[in-house]
Structures are given as C-alpha cells and as structure tokens.
Enzyme design. Structure first.
Site, PDB file in Angstrom:
ATOM      1  N   ASP A   1       0.873  -1.158   0.000  1.00  0.00           N
ATOM      2  CA  ASP A   1       0.000   0.000   0.000  1.00  0.00           C
ATOM      3  C   ASP A   1       0.925   1.227   0.000  1.00  0.00           C
ATOM      4  O   ASP A   1       2.116   1.093   0.293  1.00  0.00           O
ATOM      5  CB  ASP A   1      -0.864  -0.059   1.276  1.00  0.00           C
ATOM      6  CG  ASP A   1      -1.659   1.200   1.486  1.00  0.00           C
ATOM      7  OD1 ASP A   1      -2.194   1.733   0.504  1.00  0.00           O
ATOM      8  OD2 ASP A   1      -1.745   1.662   2.649  1.00  0.00           O
TER       9      ASP A   1
ATOM     10  N   ASP B   1       0.019   5.014   1.188  1.00  0.00           N
ATOM     11  CA  ASP B   1      -0.049   5.929   2.324  1.00  0.00           C
ATOM     12  C   ASP B   1      -0.006   5.187   3.655  1.00  0.00           C
ATOM     13  O   ASP B   1      -0.773   4.256   3.858  1.00  0.00           O
ATOM     14  CB  ASP B   1      -1.321   6.790   2.238  1.00  0.00           C
ATOM     15  CG  ASP B   1      -0.979   8.203   1.825  1.00  0.00           C
ATOM     16  OD1 ASP B   1      -0.093   8.791   2.458  1.00  0.00           O
ATOM     17  OD2 ASP B   1      -1.578   8.685   0.848  1.00  0.00           O
TER      18      ASP B   1
END
Ligand code: THU
Length: 385
Positions: A8, A10
C-alpha cells in the site's frame, strides 16, 4: 514460498497526510476561510471529496467548490511533494526487494497522479515495481479485494506466494479477502487493532525487515514478521518476547545506545590488553539500554567481553531479553565486530534482523544484521522455533 511483496502507499511507503492537510489549509485560505489541521483530521481516509466537503460543511465555507478544490490540490501537491519529507522508514525496501528478484507491486487507492508523485517523492521510481495498481484501475475500493487480486494477476503469482504490507483496517481486510497474507505496520493502527482486522504479523515500519541482502533473507525476514504468536509474543532466538509497541525512533535509540557504549568503555578493566571495549544492548520488551565493558582476568581465559557483560546485565534486570539493537564501541578503525563467542550469546536473544552497530571514536557507526555476522547460530533443538 514467498515470491512477491505488495505495498500500500499511504502509511506504508509514504506519509502524505500532513502534506495534504497543509494544502487543504491553503485552499481554504484562498477562499477566505481560516482552517486548521483539526478541521481535516476527522475526514482523513474518506477520499478526496470527503477531505474537502467535511471541513467545508463544518466551517460554513460558502465559496467552496469541490472541482476547484480538487484542481487546486492536485497542482499544489505536484508542486511541493518533491520537497516534502514524506518517505516512511524502510521505503527503499521496494528497490532492494526488486533487485534481489522478489516481485514488487504497488496497490494504492489514491488516484494515479498522486501514486506516481509519491513514488518519486519517497526516492523510488516506477521501474522499482513490477505492477502499479491505483484507484483508477478498479471499480470497488478497499476493503473489497479487487486491487490485490488485480495485482496478483499482473504479477502472475498465487495469493499464497504474496505478502501484502498495509497500515489501515480496510487495507488489511482487502488483502485478506484476496487470500494474501498481510503484514501490518503500526504507523496508523496499534498492533491489537491490526490483528483484529486480520493481520498475520505486525511491524513498526518497513525498516524492521528491510535489512536483507539476498532474496532468501528477504523472504526469511518477512516470514519471521508473521511468526508472532497469539498474545503478541515474538521469537528472539531461543526466547519468546513481547516487543514494545511504541518504540522510540531508531535514530534516537542509536544515539543513546552509542553514548551508553562509549561511556561503559571508559570503565573497561583491561590491565593486560589495554584494549577497551564498550557495548550497549537495547531491550525489545522495554526499550531500555544496558551497558557493558570488557573485564579482564589474571587467568586470561576468564576474561569477559563487553557484549556479554551488557547482555548479562540486561538479563539480571529483566530476565530473558529480546535484543533489538546491540552497539559495540571499540577503538579500532574499522570498528571491531563482536567475537564469535559473543555472537553466539547475542543469537540466544536476537532475531536474524537484530541490528549490530559497530562504532569507534574516529569512524561513523556501521550497521549490520546479526544474520550477516552469524548466519547459522546454534539454538538448542528442543526450544528452536
Ligand atoms: N573483547 C571484547 O570485549 N569484545 C569482543 O567481542 C572481542 C574482544 C575484549 C576482551 C579482551 O579484554 C580484549 O577485548 C582483547 O581480547
């Protein structure tokens, strides 16, 4: 067998929340409204529209227009992201893994422009990834499984061959729904919530496992991170330890441990060799730092090295310990490593990725992993993990 790491963006590779809030504040200032970070916080993670509409409603911003806010955000973000420090510790794991032959993918719900800008801002390039999937590539966002399934297809691997790195509950759930194993970072959630969301393992940030130098080691570090037992215990060599959740930043711990080792070195009892060594051990369960120095003996073989002195001091205080970091402070250039006997004692209480830092007055500290200095420690068969 693990073949792929899927990240991922953020909260895993980048922390762009503060930057986003800064730009949000600038936008509202441009339409004559004074906003603060606290106006945005409740709306973080609600997508771009919520990020603006939330504070706009709360502040009664009459001149607010989502399309204007969105355009302002994009152009300002692209302008300043390169100069903003958004890289999270260990973000270089992507390039390292890719170069070692691990397949790497990005699976971010952000729009493509933002994902691409963040990749560069954290010091990576698109070439470090075998697949880049963004919110624009899928219809259903996390916690649905789509973005991870798409990444698996693009990488050409089975879910059992991939590990997902996530920080948020929806992302962990998404990875699990795609049948992947998930390592959660505690950049956003605490460990208990990450486990509740389905995580197979929890690490503070990617630097906890980015110290590998081969594909085999990368796989081993990731597998180790998922060996956490119920109750939060983790294997450190021959012992099970519950590591401290909220640790001090590595740079702070390193500085304190080097100071402790240098100070202990002053007390070295070395009438025979006159070779002073100091050491410091950082306990995983408490974060406490224990010093040691070498203590020589008229019967030379009875001499105790600084590292073992620090370890036995720590055990005397805490009982069995887990070692997160061990500093050896000598007067050599290059600084001296622990002797083989000490490495074996260190291994009793350490993980393969435990950081061994060699320091001396004249040289900068050099960081190694235990697995580099002692690839195959002996752990007594009946208590081996
Ligand atoms: N020494 C240490 O304290 N740590 C090591 O890992 C290697 C050696 C000390 C023991 C002795 O007092 C002196 O250095 C010379 O061997």
């Amino acid at each position: 067998m693990l073949k792929a790491f899927i990240f991922d963006m953020d909260g895993v590779l980048a922390d762009s929340e503060d930057l986003s809030m800064r730009i949000g504040i600038e936008y509202f200032a441009s339409i004559g409204i004074a906003a603060g970070r606290e106006d945005f916080r409740p709306f973080l993670g609600m997508g771009e529209e919520g990020f603006f509409a939330g504070p706009a409603g709360k502040l009664g911003a009459e001149g607010y227009s989502y399309s204007e806010a969105s355009a302002f955000f994009r152009s300002r973000y692209l302008e300043i992201v390169g100069d903003s420090r958004i890289a999270l510790p260990g973000a270089d794991i992507v390039r390292k893994a890719h170069r070692c032959g691990i397949l790497t993918a990005l699976a971010s719900s952000a729009p493509r422009w933002k994902a691409m800008a963040n990749i560069e801002a954290v010091g990576l390039t698109a070439d470090d990834f075998d697949s880049i999937a963004t919110g624009e590539d899928i219809k259903r966002n996390k916690p649905e499984k789509d973005i991870y399934e798409l990444s698996l297809i693009r990488l050409g691997v089975d879910a059992s061959e991939a590990v997902v790195f996530e920080d948020a509950a929806a992302g962990i759930e998404s990875g699990k729904r795609a049948s992947c194993r998930v390592i959660a970072l505690t950049t956003t959630l605490d460990a208990a919530s990450a486990y509740d969301a389905g995580a197979d393992g929890v690490i503070p940030d990617l630097s906890a496992i980015s110290g590998f130098s081969s594909r085999e080691e990368a796989v081993r570090f990731a597998e180790e991170a998922m060996k956490r037992m119920p109750g939060g215990k983790v294997r450190y060599g021959a012992v099970m330890i519950e590591p401290l959740e909220r640790r001090m930043p590595r740079s702070f711990t390193l500085r304190k441990a080097i100071e402790a080792a240098a100070a202990a070195r002053e007390n070295a009892y070395v009438p025979f060799s006159r070779y002073r060594v100091g050491a410091a051990v950082v306990s995983a369960a408490t974060g406490r730092i224990y010093p040691g120095c070498n203590v020589e003996n008229s019967s030379f073989g009875a001499t105790i090295c600084a590292e073992r002195n620090a370890i036995t001091t720590a055990v005397a205080e805490e009982g069995a310990i887990g070692i997160d970091m061990l500093v050896v402070f000598s007067e050599d250039d290059p600084p001296a490593p622990p002797c083989a006997a000490c490495l074996q004692v260190i291994a009793e209480f350490s993980r393969p990725e435990t950081e061994i830092v060699l320091a001396s007055p004249g040289t900068g500290p050099r960081s190694y992993r235990l697995s580099q200095l002692l690839p195959m420690p002996f752990i007594f068969p009946t208590i081996r993990g």
